[in-house]
Design a protein around this motif. Structure first.
Motif, PDB file in Angstrom:
ATOM      1  N   ASN B  81       0.832  -1.200   0.000  1.00 10.21           N
ATOM      2  CA  ASN B  81       0.000   0.000   0.000  1.00 10.21           C
ATOM      3  C   ASN B  81       0.867   1.251   0.000  1.00 10.21           C
ATOM      4  O   ASN B  81       1.107   1.873   1.015  1.00 10.21           O
ATOM      5  CB  ASN B  81      -0.960  -0.024   1.192  1.00 10.21           C
ATOM      6  CG  ASN B  81      -2.167   0.850   0.914  1.00 10.21           C
ATOM      7  OD1 ASN B  81      -2.088   1.779   0.129  1.00 10.21           O
ATOM      8  ND2 ASN B  81      -3.274   0.514   1.548  1.00 10.21           N
ATOM      9  N   MET B  83       0.216   4.105  -1.526  1.00 13.14           N
ATOM     10  CA  MET B  83      -0.544   5.349  -1.356  1.00 13.14           C
ATOM     11  C   MET B  83      -0.752   5.703   0.110  1.00 13.14           C
ATOM     12  O   MET B  83      -0.684   6.870   0.498  1.00 13.14           O
ATOM     13  CB  MET B  83      -1.915   5.239  -2.054  1.00 13.14           C
ATOM     14  CG  MET B  83      -1.844   5.252  -3.558  1.00 13.14           C
ATOM     15  SD  MET B  83      -0.791   6.536  -4.244  1.00 13.14           S
ATOM     16  CE  MET B  83      -1.740   7.993  -3.856  1.00 13.14           C
ATOM     17  N   LYS B  84      -0.992   4.646   0.930  1.00 10.64           N
ATOM     18  CA  LYS B  84      -1.228   4.900   2.348  1.00 10.64           C
ATOM     19  C   LYS B  84       0.021   5.500   2.990  1.00 10.64           C
ATOM     20  O   LYS B  84      -0.058   6.428   3.799  1.00 10.64           O
ATOM     21  CB  LYS B  84      -1.633   3.603   3.057  1.00 10.64           C
ATOM     22  CG  LYS B  84      -2.392   3.870   4.345  1.00 10.64           C
ATOM     23  CD  LYS B  84      -2.996   2.619   4.903  1.00 10.64           C
ATOM     24  CE  LYS B  84      -3.812   2.944   6.138  1.00 10.64           C
ATOM     25  NZ  LYS B  84      -4.416   1.738   6.685  1.00 10.64           N
ATOM     26  N   VAL B  86       2.192   7.318   1.602  1.00 10.98           N
ATOM     27  CA  VAL B  86       2.373   8.708   1.167  1.00 10.98           C
ATOM     28  C   VAL B  86       1.348   9.629   1.807  1.00 10.98           C
ATOM     29  O   VAL B  86       1.660  10.758   2.208  1.00 10.98           O
ATOM     30  CB  VAL B  86       2.277   8.782  -0.393  1.00 10.98           C
ATOM     31  CG1 VAL B  86       2.332  10.215  -0.879  1.00 10.98           C
ATOM     32  CG2 VAL B  86       3.384   7.972  -1.031  1.00 10.98           C
ATOM     33  N   THR B  87       0.096   9.143   1.930  1.00  4.96           N
ATOM     34  CA  THR B  87      -0.981  10.037   2.393  1.00  4.96           C
ATOM     35  C   THR B  87      -1.126  10.091   3.909  1.00  4.96           C
ATOM     36  O   THR B  87      -1.723  11.031   4.439  1.00  4.96           O
ATOM     37  CB  THR B  87      -2.336   9.606   1.783  1.00  4.96           C
ATOM     38  OG1 THR B  87      -2.551   8.227   2.081  1.00  4.96           O
ATOM     39  CG2 THR B  87      -2.395   9.845   0.294  1.00  4.96           C
ATOM     40  N   LYS B  88      -0.586   9.103   4.609  1.00  6.39           N
ATOM     41  CA  LYS B  88      -0.777   9.063   6.066  1.00  6.39           C
ATOM     42  C   LYS B  88      -0.209  10.291   6.796  1.00  6.39           C
ATOM     43  O   LYS B  88      -0.917  10.878   7.633  1.00  6.39           O
ATOM     44  CB  LYS B  88      -0.202   7.762   6.656  1.00  6.39           C
ATOM     45  CG  LYS B  88      -0.930   7.360   7.928  1.00  6.39           C
ATOM     46  CD  LYS B  88      -0.433   6.046   8.455  1.00  6.39           C
ATOM     47  CE  LYS B  88      -1.121   5.742   9.780  1.00  6.39           C
ATOM     48  NZ  LYS B  88      -0.649   4.495  10.345  1.00  6.39           N
ATOM     49  N   PRO B  90       0.341  13.576   5.856  1.00  9.42           N
ATOM     50  CA  PRO B  90      -0.491  14.795   5.800  1.00  9.42           C
ATOM     51  C   PRO B  90      -1.852  14.628   6.465  1.00  9.42           C
ATOM     52  O   PRO B  90      -2.366  15.572   7.077  1.00  9.42           O
ATOM     53  CB  PRO B  90      -0.651  15.063   4.295  1.00  9.42           C
ATOM     54  CG  PRO B  90      -0.197  13.847   3.601  1.00  9.42           C
ATOM     55  CD  PRO B  90       0.709  13.130   4.512  1.00  9.42           C
ATOM     56  N   VAL B  91      -2.439  13.409   6.374  1.00  7.27           N
ATOM     57  CA  VAL B  91      -3.746  13.167   7.013  1.00  7.27           C
ATOM     58  C   VAL B  91      -3.608  13.314   8.529  1.00  7.27           C
ATOM     59  O   VAL B  91      -4.434  13.982   9.185  1.00  7.27           O
ATOM     60  CB  VAL B  91      -4.305  11.765   6.629  1.00  7.27           C
ATOM     61  CG1 VAL B  91      -5.509  11.408   7.478  1.00  7.27           C
ATOM     62  CG2 VAL B  91      -4.678  11.720   5.166  1.00  7.27           C
ATOM     63  N   GLY B 114     -11.651  16.088   1.867  1.00  2.00           N
ATOM     64  CA  GLY B 114     -11.312  14.874   1.109  1.00  2.00           C
ATOM     65  C   GLY B 114     -11.997  14.837  -0.243  1.00  2.00           C
ATOM     66  O   GLY B 114     -11.360  14.568  -1.269  1.00  2.00           O
ATOM     67  N   MET B 117     -10.538  17.435  -2.519  1.00  2.00           N
ATOM     68  CA  MET B 117      -9.203  16.981  -2.961  1.00  2.00           C
ATOM     69  C   MET B 117      -9.329  15.930  -4.076  1.00  2.00           C
ATOM     70  O   MET B 117      -8.569  15.952  -5.037  1.00  2.00           O
ATOM     71  CB  MET B 117      -8.413  16.374  -1.794  1.00  2.00           C
ATOM     72  CG  MET B 117      -8.075  17.350  -0.719  1.00  2.00           C
ATOM     73  SD  MET B 117      -6.586  18.262  -1.061  1.00  2.00           S
ATOM     74  CE  MET B 117      -5.369  17.078  -0.584  1.00  2.00           C
ATOM     75  N   ILE B 118     -10.308  15.017  -3.912  1.00  2.00           N
ATOM     76  CA  ILE B 118     -10.491  13.968  -4.940  1.00  2.00           C
ATOM     77  C   ILE B 118     -10.804  14.608  -6.294  1.00  2.00           C
ATOM     78  O   ILE B 118     -10.189  14.289  -7.310  1.00  2.00           O
ATOM     79  CB  ILE B 118     -11.601  12.970  -4.518  1.00  2.00           C
ATOM     80  CG1 ILE B 118     -11.079  12.061  -3.399  1.00  2.00           C
ATOM     81  CG2 ILE B 118     -12.045  12.107  -5.712  1.00  2.00           C
ATOM     82  CD1 ILE B 118     -12.133  11.201  -2.740  1.00  2.00           C
ATOM     83  N   VAL B 121      -7.715  16.411  -7.666  1.00  2.00           N
ATOM     84  CA  VAL B 121      -6.685  15.463  -8.118  1.00  2.00           C
ATOM     85  C   VAL B 121      -7.100  14.783  -9.426  1.00  2.00           C
ATOM     86  O   VAL B 121      -6.276  14.645 -10.344  1.00  2.00           O
ATOM     87  CB  VAL B 121      -6.384  14.426  -7.006  1.00  2.00           C
ATOM     88  CG1 VAL B 121      -5.567  13.269  -7.546  1.00  2.00           C
ATOM     89  CG2 VAL B 121      -5.632  15.091  -5.865  1.00  2.00           C
TER      90      VAL B 121
END
Lengths: 72, 313
Positions: B81, B83-84, B86-88, B90-91, B114, B117-118, B121
């Motif tokens: 994973n 993406m997780k 990378v995104t964890k 900033p979240v 969210g 952002m979707i 993006v």
């Protein structure tokens, strides 16, 4: 004898015309293909059409209004 | 829904074609190039919807195709994973920033952010993909020129797979047809290829789904692919049917070029009024039915093969 010569001459002329038409068609096809390749070379210009579709819709609306007012 | 999605997606190129309204001849050619795709999709629905309702060929064929995959190795990337990772960070940072607001409001704000952002993006990715892939798309199109309809279908499929959007590819060819450089008959196979290319995107996305619903995702993506491939084979393969979208598009373009109101009536009718009427009609029919039978499709496959069910868990 005379009619055979005339017939041969006409057939030869017809062959020449056909060959000429064929060569013109081939030349035209070449020009069309070149134009198509050239257009594809500028494909990115047409991406704007996708982005600006709502602007296009506005133009269409204006044309529609002017068409209906002309009718009145 | 898939059949409806096929029709709905063609509104973009129809809107693009309306932008050519200033030049009568150009508008006629562009509008025909846009609506040929609509007519093809409409004819496809007219042929396949009754067949599917009566004999379920798409459901059966997709089940037959998906079944062997049940025993295969995992196709998803669940273990990796990226993406997780990378995104964890900033979240977590946003979460910390909203700590004082209470969990309810913090949750609502994060959900709204969210969603925004979707959308942002997706728009950015779409633009980037187009810029990145335009070079390759050009190469494909250059290769396809003068090589006949099969090459046109293949190029439409490849370009759509590259730019990940059938509306973008079919909208691209509208100006090409509008200028008269490409004829309607040359554009036609390209649009059919776009129909197939868009399914490949969905199929790839389906392979990334894991868990209980993976089978449904794969089956529905397969149904979409079969439906569009069969549509091309049947409609483009039969000379009489092949001519119908061309004739319909030319007829409508002639009408719309004469009176713009016909173009408006067509767009509003096909994309808004008819779907609304059909939805209302089917909802009314559903109300009258005493009890609907449960629809079991892909689930039956996983139940028939319990030993392989773990693949989807």
């Amino acid at each position: 004898m005379n009619s055979t010569t005339r017939r041969d001459r006409l057939e030869a002329e017809l062959r020449d015309v056909r060959e000429h038409v064929e060569s013109l068609e081939a030349e035209l096809q070449k020009v069309v293909t070149e134009e198509q390749h050239e257009t594809i070379d500028h494909l990115e210009d047409h991406f704007d059409a996708v982005e600006n579709r709502f602007k296009g819709l506005r133009d269409f609306w204006k044309a529609l209004i002017s068409e209906s007012s002309d009718k009145d | 829904m898939i059949m409806g999605a096929n029709i709905g997606t063609t509104i973009t190129n129809t809107l693009v074609s309306l932008g050519h309204v200033r030049n009568g001849t150009e508008f006629k050619r562009a509008f025909a190039a846009a609506t040929i795709h609509d007519f093809f999709n409409l004819i496809s629905v007219v042929i396949f919807l009754p067949l599917e309702m009566m004999f379920h060929p798409l459901e059966k064929l997709s089940r037959w195709l998906v079944q062997p995959l049940l025993g295969g190795a995992s196709m998803d990337m669940g273990g990796l994973n990226f993406m997780k990772a990378v995104t964890k960070p900033p979240v977590s940072m946003i979460k910390q920033g909203l700590e004082g607001m209470g969990s309810l409001w913090a949750g609502i704000i994060m959900a709204i952010v969210g969603v925004i952002m979707i959308f942002l993006v997706i728009t950015l990715i779409g633009k980037l993909l187009r810029q990145l892939m335009v070079g390759r798309a050009k190469k494909i199109l250059h290769t396809a020129i003068g090589r006949g309809p099969v090459s046109g279908i293949m190029s439409g499929t490849l370009v759509t797979t590259l730019v990940q959007s059938s509306s973008t590819t079919t909208s691209l060819v509208v100006p090409l047809a509008g200028t008269g450089v490409f004829t309607l008959r040359q554009i036609y196979p390209f649009c059919l290829g776009a129909n197939i290319g868009t399914c490949i995107t969905a199929l790839l996305a389906a392979t990334a789904v894991s868990g209980e619903n993976a089978i449904f995702a794969l089956q529905i993506a397969t149904v979409h692919l079969i439906y569009n491939v069969l549509g091309v084979v049947v409609i483009y393969g039969i000379p009489y049917l092949r001519e119908l979208p061309i004739k319909a598009a030319e007829w409508l373009a002639e009408l719309a070029a004469g009176k713009k109101i016909f173009a408006l009536v067509y767009v509003v009718g096909v994309f808004f009024v008819i779907p609304a009427v059909l939805i209302a009609g089917s909802a009314a029919l559903d109300k009258k039915k005493p009890e609907a039978k449960p629809q079991i499709t892909a689930l039956q496959i996983s139940e028939k093969a319990p030993e392989t069910k773990s693949f989807f868990n």
